[in-house]
Design an enzyme around this catalytic site. Structure first.
Site, PDB file in Angstrom:
ATOM      1  N   ARG A  46       0.845  -1.201   0.000  1.00  0.00           N
ATOM      2  CA  ARG A  46       0.000   0.000   0.000  1.00  0.00           C
ATOM      3  C   ARG A  46       0.880   1.252   0.000  1.00  0.00           C
ATOM      4  O   ARG A  46       0.601   2.226  -0.683  1.00  0.00           O
ATOM      5  CB  ARG A  46      -0.965  -0.009   1.195  1.00  0.00           C
ATOM      6  CG  ARG A  46      -1.735   1.296   1.321  1.00  0.00           C
ATOM      7  CD  ARG A  46      -2.996   1.234   2.189  1.00  0.00           C
ATOM      8  NE  ARG A  46      -2.940   0.335   3.299  1.00  0.00           N
ATOM      9  CZ  ARG A  46      -2.251   0.555   4.428  1.00  0.00           C
ATOM     10  NH1 ARG A  46      -1.550   1.652   4.590  1.00  0.00           N
ATOM     11  NH2 ARG A  46      -2.267  -0.345   5.392  1.00  0.00           N
ATOM     12  N   TYR A  98     -16.761  17.468 -14.634  1.00  0.00           N
ATOM     13  CA  TYR A  98     -17.243  16.092 -14.597  1.00  0.00           C
ATOM     14  C   TYR A  98     -18.239  15.929 -13.437  1.00  0.00           C
ATOM     15  O   TYR A  98     -17.947  16.329 -12.307  1.00  0.00           O
ATOM     16  CB  TYR A  98     -16.047  15.136 -14.460  1.00  0.00           C
ATOM     17  CG  TYR A  98     -16.486  13.726 -14.209  1.00  0.00           C
ATOM     18  CD1 TYR A  98     -17.336  13.070 -15.101  1.00  0.00           C
ATOM     19  CD2 TYR A  98     -16.093  13.042 -13.071  1.00  0.00           C
ATOM     20  CE1 TYR A  98     -17.772  11.782 -14.856  1.00  0.00           C
ATOM     21  CE2 TYR A  98     -16.523  11.747 -12.827  1.00  0.00           C
ATOM     22  CZ  TYR A  98     -17.367  11.130 -13.729  1.00  0.00           C
ATOM     23  OH  TYR A  98     -17.804   9.860 -13.476  1.00  0.00           O
ATOM     24  N   ASP A 170      -7.369  19.266 -13.347  1.00  0.00           N
ATOM     25  CA  ASP A 170      -7.741  17.965 -13.888  1.00  0.00           C
ATOM     26  C   ASP A 170      -7.329  17.973 -15.360  1.00  0.00           C
ATOM     27  O   ASP A 170      -7.934  18.655 -16.191  1.00  0.00           O
ATOM     28  CB  ASP A 170      -9.258  17.757 -13.724  1.00  0.00           C
ATOM     29  CG  ASP A 170      -9.690  16.351 -14.132  1.00  0.00           C
ATOM     30  OD1 ASP A 170      -9.061  15.780 -15.041  1.00  0.00           O
ATOM     31  OD2 ASP A 170     -10.661  15.834 -13.557  1.00  0.00           O
ATOM     32  N   LYS A 195      -8.942   7.143 -18.958  1.00  0.00           N
ATOM     33  CA  LYS A 195      -9.298   7.765 -20.235  1.00  0.00           C
ATOM     34  C   LYS A 195      -8.110   7.674 -21.212  1.00  0.00           C
ATOM     35  O   LYS A 195      -7.697   6.599 -21.562  1.00  0.00           O
ATOM     36  CB  LYS A 195      -9.754   9.201 -19.992  1.00  0.00           C
ATOM     37  CG  LYS A 195     -10.837   9.313 -18.900  1.00  0.00           C
ATOM     38  CD  LYS A 195     -12.085   8.554 -19.282  1.00  0.00           C
ATOM     39  CE  LYS A 195     -13.263   8.711 -18.344  1.00  0.00           C
ATOM     40  NZ  LYS A 195     -13.076   8.574 -16.936  1.00  0.00           N
TER      41      LYS A 195
HETATM   42  C1  PLP Z   1     -12.463  14.920 -16.255  1.00  0.00           C
HETATM   43  C2  PLP Z   1     -12.680  13.713 -15.371  1.00  0.00           C
HETATM   44  N1  PLP Z   1     -12.139  13.683 -14.146  1.00  0.00           N
HETATM   45  C3  PLP Z   1     -12.308  12.626 -13.325  1.00  0.00           C
HETATM   46  C4  PLP Z   1     -13.069  11.535 -13.713  1.00  0.00           C
HETATM   47  C5  PLP Z   1     -13.255  10.360 -12.782  1.00  0.00           C
HETATM   48  O1  PLP Z   1     -12.398   9.308 -13.152  1.00  0.00           O
HETATM   49  P1  PLP Z   1     -12.704   7.746 -12.987  1.00  0.00           P
HETATM   50  O2  PLP Z   1     -13.903   7.424 -13.810  1.00  0.00           O
HETATM   51  O3  PLP Z   1     -11.440   7.104 -13.447  1.00  0.00           O
HETATM   52  O4  PLP Z   1     -12.963   7.504 -11.532  1.00  0.00           O
HETATM   53  C6  PLP Z   1     -13.646  11.524 -14.986  1.00  0.00           C
HETATM   54  C7  PLP Z   1     -14.461  10.367 -15.422  1.00  0.00           C
HETATM   55  O5  PLP Z   1     -15.163  10.414 -16.415  1.00  0.00           O
HETATM   56  C8  PLP Z   1     -13.443  12.646 -15.841  1.00  0.00           C
HETATM   57  O6  PLP Z   1     -13.989  12.683 -17.073  1.00  0.00           O
END
Ligand code: PLP
Length: 389
Positions: A46, A98, A170, A195
């Site tokens: 971990r 998101y 992000d 992604k």
């Molecule tokens: C811009 C963005 N940030 C964070 C996330 C969350 O990521 P995860 O689905 O890997 O938990 C997403 C998911 O679609 C996203 O599009």
């Protein structure tokens, strides 16, 4: 070394015993200590694990940060970051973002006394208005998911520094291949690596990169203490995907640009949201701060009744909820990815019932346009009462 070479070589020079070109999966949770008070550097998985460490060092290097942390999902990465904050702290967050990030802040972090204001982060006056004495950070998506609003990172990072608050970016939609927020002044970068970084719609992962020793040590403490870490198999799979990131992003951008242009001219389409188009309000800023455009965009049909039949008639393009993979996916944000954002906020930014989000894959662009064209044509024919099939 150029980023293309660093990507292709992830892990291939790190295995000293056998010289394996693909770094092995160390499927172990415990590591033998040579003697009392000594460690190989690995004690318990971990805290630190060999395969994950290669990935973490790679993302820190690619994002020009000091430390990388691999988490079990993008949401786990965001949650780990949010635990930097305490009861009474306030965050300024991108207005369009998101839906899962909004849900985490409003339905979970709010219960722990961390509040958030949602503003257009490209508007410094709006930032000033939202700023409170207890504001601790600005969280930016640029471009935003799904409306592709672009924030000038240098501008906001220098504003945040003047207020002594952290900037968290992000960077999921552009990846370090196209945009490196830390080089523009950000303190923390987060990725849903599920992604573009993973790139094949087959691994769920999140990554965090920090700048500065104090922040990196704090994040290491939280990452280990919370424990939402990425396992060795998924760390390996993610690195395998990242090796081809440069090639994939180039094709994603080429395809997305061609299809955005096609839809922009389509008589049944009201609007296309893609910073790669010169008409997009964020085009110049995007060009200044990144070396290219993402492979995802949104578009609004003139008539909401076209949405359901379009999603039913696409064949090559899958009606599915993610983005950033080699396969093209189309999503209906209002009822899927952004359903947890209240209607009044969604409508204020424009995530309404006419909006579709298209994650353009790496298939041949002609096949994608043919598929889209036939789906729109059949949808319109159904509306006209001339339903076929
Ligand atoms: C811009 C963005 N940030 C964070 C996330 C969350 O990521 P995860 O689905 O890997 O938990 C997403 C998911 O679609 C996203 O599009």
């Amino acid at each position: 070394m150029n980023i293309e070479s660093r990507l292709a070589q992830i892990g291939s020079v790190s295995e000293p015993v056998t010289g394996a070109v693909s770094f092995p999966v160390y499927q172990a949770t415990a590591f033998r200590h040579p003697k009392l008070g000594e460690s190989t550097g690995f004690d318990y998985a971990r805290t630190k694990s060999p395969t994950r460490k290669v990935l973490e060092d790679a993302i820190a290097d690619l994002e020009s940060g000091d430390a990388g942390f691999a988490c079990s999902s993008g949401m786990a990465a965001l949650q780990t970051i949010f635990t930097l904050f305490s009861q009474g702290d306030h965050l300024i967050v991108s207005l369009d973002l998101y839906g899962g990030t909004y849900r985490l802040l409003e339905q979970i972090m709010s219960r722990f006394g961390v509040s958030a204001s949602y503003v257009d982060t490209n508007d410094v006056e709006a930032l000033e208005e939202a700023y409170l004495p207890n504001t601790k950070a600005v969280l930016i998506e640029t471009p935003t998911n799904p409306l592709m609003m672009v924030t000038d990172l240098e501008l906001v990072c220098s504003w945040a520094k003047s207020k002594n608050v952290l900037t968290i970016v992000d960077n999921t939609l552009l990846t370090p291949y196209l945009q490196r927020p830390i080089e523009l002044g950000a303190d923390i970068v987060i990725h849903s690596a599920s992604k573009y970084l993973g790139g094949h719609n087959d691994v769920l992962a999140g990554l965090i990169v920090t700048k500065g020793q104090e922040l990196s040590e704090q994040m290491a403490f939280l990452h280990n203490s919370i424990g939402a870490v990425l396992g060795p198999q998924d760390s390996w799979l993610l690195m395998r995907g990242m090796k081809t990131l440069a090639l994939r992003m180039e094709r994603h951008e080429q395809n997305a640009t061609a299809i955005a242009l096609y839809l922009d001219e389509h008589p049944l389409v009201a609007e296309v949201f893609y910073p790669g188009l010169e008409s997009h309000p964020g085009h110049a800023v995007q060009k200044k701060q990144s070396s290219g455009n993402t492979g995802i965009f949104s578009f609004k049909m003139k008539d909401a009744r076209l949405i359901e039949p379009i999603l039913r008639h696409v064949k090559l393009i899958a009606f599915a909820e993610s983005l950033g993979g080699v396969e093209s996916l189309m999503t209906y944000p209002a009822v899927q990815t952004h359903a947890d954002i209240p209607l009044e906020i969604r409508e204020k930014v424009g995530v309404d019932d006419r909006l579709l989000r298209f994650s353009v894959g790496i298939e041949h662009v002609d096949d994608l346009i043919t598929d889209l064209a036939q789906a729109i044509e059949k949808a319109q024919a159904e509306l006209d009462g001339g339903a076929q099939e």
